[in-house]
Design a protein around this motif. Structure first.
Motif, PDB file in Angstrom:
ATOM      1  N   VAL A 246       0.995  -1.540   0.417  1.00 15.64           N
ATOM      2  CA  VAL A 246      -0.022  -0.197  -0.074  1.00 15.64           C
ATOM      3  C   VAL A 246       0.922   0.875   0.120  1.00 15.64           C
ATOM      4  CG1 VAL A 246      -1.769   1.383   1.208  1.00 15.64           C
ATOM      5  CG2 VAL A 246      -2.101  -1.040   0.529  1.00 15.64           C
ATOM      6  N   ILE A 247       0.937   2.077  -0.799  1.00 16.50           N
ATOM      7  CA  ILE A 247       1.087   3.062  -1.090  1.00 16.50           C
ATOM      8  C   ILE A 247       0.441   4.417  -1.124  1.00 16.50           C
ATOM      9  CG2 ILE A 247       2.855   4.825  -2.640  1.00 16.50           C
ATOM     10  CD1 ILE A 247       3.426   2.083  -4.224  1.00 16.50           C
ATOM     11  N   THR A 248       0.988   5.605   0.440  1.00 17.01           N
ATOM     12  CA  THR A 248       0.065   6.652   0.998  1.00 17.01           C
ATOM     13  C   THR A 248       0.526   7.752   0.636  1.00 17.01           C
ATOM     14  OG1 THR A 248      -2.009   7.578   2.130  1.00 17.01           O
ATOM     15  CG2 THR A 248       0.364   5.835   3.549  1.00 17.01           C
ATOM     16  N   ASP A 249      -0.739   8.697  -0.070  1.00 19.49           N
ATOM     17  CA  ASP A 249      -0.145   9.836   1.111  1.00 19.49           C
ATOM     18  C   ASP A 249       0.272  10.187   2.631  1.00 19.49           C
ATOM     19  OD1 ASP A 249      -0.386  12.878   1.656  1.00 19.49           O
ATOM     20  OD2 ASP A 249      -0.732  13.079  -0.696  1.00 19.49           O
ATOM     21  N   SER A 250       1.253  10.794   2.745  1.00 21.00           N
ATOM     22  CA  SER A 250       2.521  11.100   4.216  1.00 21.00           C
ATOM     23  C   SER A 250       1.530  11.620   4.564  1.00 21.00           C
ATOM     24  CB  SER A 250       3.639  11.598   3.225  1.00 21.00           C
ATOM     25  OG  SER A 250       4.499  11.161   3.051  1.00 21.00           O
ATOM     26  N   GLN A 251       0.470  12.548   3.855  1.00 22.48           N
ATOM     27  CA  GLN A 251      -0.157  13.261   4.656  1.00 22.48           C
ATOM     28  C   GLN A 251      -1.556  12.292   5.693  1.00 22.48           C
ATOM     29  OE1 GLN A 251      -1.750  17.004   3.914  1.00 22.48           O
ATOM     30  NE2 GLN A 251      -0.839  16.652   2.014  1.00 22.48           N
ATOM     31  N   VAL A 252      -1.867  11.212   5.313  1.00 25.06           N
ATOM     32  CA  VAL A 252      -2.566  10.520   5.627  1.00 25.06           C
ATOM     33  C   VAL A 252      -2.713   8.820   6.509  1.00 25.06           C
ATOM     34  CG1 VAL A 252      -4.776  11.250   3.861  1.00 25.06           C
ATOM     35  CG2 VAL A 252      -3.507   9.384   3.231  1.00 25.06           C
ATOM     36  N   PHE A 253      -0.676   8.946   6.413  1.00 22.37           N
ATOM     37  CA  PHE A 253      -0.451   8.349   7.628  1.00 22.37           C
ATOM     38  C   PHE A 253      -0.942   6.669   8.087  1.00 22.37           C
ATOM     39  CE2 PHE A 253       4.637   8.191   6.121  1.00 22.37           C
ATOM     40  CZ  PHE A 253       4.304   6.523   5.617  1.00 22.37           C
ATOM     41  N   LEU A 254      -1.471   8.608   9.578  1.00 21.23           N
ATOM     42  CA  LEU A 254      -1.805   6.930  10.026  1.00 21.23           C
ATOM     43  C   LEU A 254      -3.608   6.785   9.870  1.00 21.23           C
ATOM     44  CD1 LEU A 254      -1.867   9.624  13.538  1.00 21.23           C
ATOM     45  CD2 LEU A 254      -0.428   7.168  12.602  1.00 21.23           C
ATOM     46  N   LYS A 255      -4.141   7.168   9.332  1.00 19.70           N
ATOM     47  CA  LYS A 255      -5.418   6.197   8.145  1.00 19.70           C
ATOM     48  C   LYS A 255      -4.719   4.669   7.347  1.00 19.70           C
ATOM     49  CE  LYS A 255      -9.746   6.182   7.513  1.00 19.70           C
ATOM     50  NZ  LYS A 255     -10.895   5.140   8.281  1.00 19.70           N
ATOM     51  N   ALA A 256      -4.152   5.271   6.587  1.00 18.77           N
ATOM     52  CA  ALA A 256      -3.405   3.857   5.614  1.00 18.77           C
ATOM     53  C   ALA A 256      -2.745   2.747   6.917  1.00 18.77           C
ATOM     54  CB  ALA A 256      -2.654   4.636   4.555  1.00 18.77           C
ATOM     55  N   ASP A 257      -1.884   4.113   7.949  1.00 22.77           N
ATOM     56  CA  ASP A 257      -1.820   2.771   8.604  1.00 22.77           C
ATOM     57  C   ASP A 257      -2.742   1.731   9.187  1.00 22.77           C
ATOM     58  OD1 ASP A 257       0.283   1.068  10.179  1.00 22.77           O
ATOM     59  OD2 ASP A 257      -0.105   2.885  12.351  1.00 22.77           O
ATOM     60  N   ALA A 258      -3.886   2.329   9.897  1.00 17.70           N
ATOM     61  CA  ALA A 258      -4.949   1.832  10.620  1.00 17.70           C
ATOM     62  C   ALA A 258      -5.822   0.794   9.567  1.00 17.70           C
ATOM     63  CB  ALA A 258      -6.090   3.037  11.191  1.00 17.70           C
ATOM     64  N   ASP A 259      -5.793   1.247   8.413  1.00 16.91           N
ATOM     65  CA  ASP A 259      -6.683   0.470   7.363  1.00 16.91           C
ATOM     66  C   ASP A 259      -5.828  -1.073   6.768  1.00 16.91           C
ATOM     67  OD1 ASP A 259      -8.512   1.753   8.226  1.00 16.91           O
ATOM     68  OD2 ASP A 259      -8.984   2.848   6.914  1.00 16.91           O
ATOM     69  N   THR A 260      -3.857  -0.583   6.842  1.00 14.22           N
ATOM     70  CA  THR A 260      -3.327  -1.549   6.328  1.00 14.22           C
ATOM     71  C   THR A 260      -3.017  -3.172   6.821  1.00 14.22           C
ATOM     72  OG1 THR A 260      -2.769   0.034   4.780  1.00 14.22           O
ATOM     73  CG2 THR A 260      -1.453  -1.849   4.834  1.00 14.22           C
ATOM     74  N   PRO A 261      -3.467  -4.310   6.314  1.00 10.10           N
ATOM     75  CA  PRO A 261      -3.148  -5.342   7.708  1.00 10.10           C
ATOM     76  C   PRO A 261      -1.694  -5.196   7.874  1.00 10.10           C
ATOM     77  CG  PRO A 261      -4.551  -6.330   5.856  1.00 10.10           C
ATOM     78  CD  PRO A 261      -3.780  -4.883   5.597  1.00 10.10           C
ATOM     79  N   PRO A 262      -1.226  -5.509   8.533  1.00  8.03           N
ATOM     80  CA  PRO A 262       0.351  -5.833   9.333  1.00  8.03           C
ATOM     81  C   PRO A 262       1.499  -6.216   8.297  1.00  8.03           C
ATOM     82  CG  PRO A 262      -1.099  -6.765  11.167  1.00  8.03           C
ATOM     83  CD  PRO A 262      -2.017  -6.700   9.912  1.00  8.03           C
ATOM     84  N   ASP A 263       0.828  -7.397   7.669  1.00  4.82           N
ATOM     85  CA  ASP A 263       1.353  -8.138   7.218  1.00  4.82           C
ATOM     86  C   ASP A 263       1.537  -7.590   5.838  1.00  4.82           C
ATOM     87  OD1 ASP A 263      -1.060  -8.754   5.878  1.00  4.82           O
ATOM     88  OD2 ASP A 263      -0.883 -10.917   6.282  1.00  4.82           O
TER      89      ASP A 263
END
Length: 410
Positions: A246-263
């Motif tokens: 998953v490649i995200t815009d840095s400004q929504v890092f926390l949201k992307a981290d929460a919604d991306t499976p850890p593996d």
């Protein structure tokens, strides 16, 4: 060719004395009247950039510079400005007037090219008036350490084909072979791109780094899914297999981290560009300087373009705010943009640089070296934002060796 970003073009700079025929040579190479030609010495003052295409090199930027023998106080400033071009140059054409031959200006420029490991071609111009035998070309080539020597007449298009062939042969072989994300993917892999549509998003299109990442994914026979941040979790759940990254815009890092499976690998466009356009390891090491900042420290936020500022701009508003919150007090924040880069770098505790999507890798590397020579840490936007949000290790999941840097003791 017209749609290729200047930052992704091979940069070819022409250097030489006044009236050596640099501007005429650009016109001859492009077969167009792009550069102003005049018998008056010093017609070209500031560096002039011309986008064109030379096959099979592809899209390039030709840079016309002021004469190396310019005179007076203003002339000295023009020479300094011209020499700054070397920082972003991949190949140099050192143009010499065939009547004057090789002198101190050419020798000094050749020495700078050798020191900076920039390949250069010695071009004897005006050979219609003053023929240059091959033996003399070879002697000059050996004396200066040039990659090649060519005799041309820019005015009459003589020798231009030979020069183009030489440029093709001596252009850096791997100047644009590094991928953005393709080396992290296998054919058939899925990459999900998280792209927020906010005030900073241009109407009707994606920003350049996002487009380049999509193209790189497709070039490597992988699949790209592009969603807004609020659709990321649903997109991943709807797939019949997990995405590779998953490649995200840095400004929504926390949201992307929460919604991306850890593996599933997670990173940002800016972190990928820190590797693509510069040195990601240096940026990761620079991130540790964020924790050493104290109220009253001076930091520089630098961007390589002069984009339109929005109300909640990332460089001028958001990052300074996050830094102040992290430090717990006020900081002295300076900004630079475009081609300008401060010389008083030693005054700063930290330099934060954008993703450099609008400049080339040589210029970005030159800036990194400048900052390092001043004894200052440098970090790019994506790395800094991940560090400030406490998820830098997660954001470096595609690069496990770089994660180890975070475990090193100061």
């Amino acid at each position: 060719m017209n749609e290729t970003s200047r930052g992704n073009r091979l940069h070819i700079a022409l250097f030489g004395r006044r009236n050596a025929g640099k501007s005429s040579l650009i016109n001859a190479l492009t077969n167009q009247s792009l550069a102003i030609v005049s018998p008056v010495a010093g017609t070209t003052t500031d560096p002039v950039y011309k986008s064109m295409e030379i096959l099979p090199i592809g899209p390039v930027v030709m840079i016309d510079t002021a004469g190396l023998d310019d005179e007076g106080e203003l002339g000295t400033l023009r020479i300094e400005k011209s020499l700054e071009v070397l920082r972003k140059t991949d190949l140099v054409l050192l143009v010499a007037d065939a009547a004057l031959g090789i002198g101190n200006p050419e020798q000094e420029l050749a020495a700078k090219c050798r020191d900076q490991k920039i390949p250069f071609i010695l071009v004897f111009n005006k050979c219609d008036l003053h023929p240059v035998p091959e033996s003399r070309q070879e002697q000059a080539k050996a004396a200066l350490g040039a990659a090649a020597a060519v005799a041309v007449s820019a005015q009459y298009q003589k020798g231009i084909s030979d020069l183009k062939i030489s440029m093709v042969r001596h252009a850096p072989a791997h100047w644009d072979t590094q991928t953005i994300v393709g080396d992290l993917l296998q054919p058939g892999d899925i990459a999900v791109l998280c792209v927020p549509i906010d005030l900073a998003a241009p109407a009707g299109r994606l920003i350049l780094p996002q487009v380049q990442v999509i193209r790189d994914i497709l070039d490597h026979d992988a699949m790209a899914f592009t969603v807004k941040e609020r659709e990321l979790k649903e997109c991943i759940a709807s797939l019949n297999r997990k995405p590779k990254i998953v490649i995200t815009d840095s400004q929504v890092f926390l949201k992307a981290d929460a919604d991306t499976p850890p593996d599933v690998l997670l990173t940002s466009f800016s972190i990928l560009f820190a590797r693509y356009k510069g040195d990601l390891e240096t940026m990761v090491r620079g991130a540790r300087a964020i924790d050493r900042l104290k109220p009253g420290d001076k930091v520089l936020i630098s961007e390589s373009c002069t984009h339109h500022r929005v109300e909640d701009d990332i460089g001028t508003v958001k990052i300074p705010r996050w830094l102040r919150q992290h430090v717990g007090g006020e900081l002295i924040v300076d900004h630079s943009s475009g081609l300008s880069f401060p010389k008083n770098l030693s005054e700063y505790k930290l330099v934060l640089h954008c993703g450099a999507c609008m400049t080339n890798r040589r210029e970005m590397l030159a800036r990194i070296v400048q900052v390092q020579q001043a004894g200052v840490a440098i970090v790019n936007y994506g790395v800094a934002i991940a560090a400030l949000m406490g998820i830098l290790r997660r954001a470096l999941s595609p690069f496990p060796l770089l994660q180890e840097i975070l475990d090193e003791e100061e």
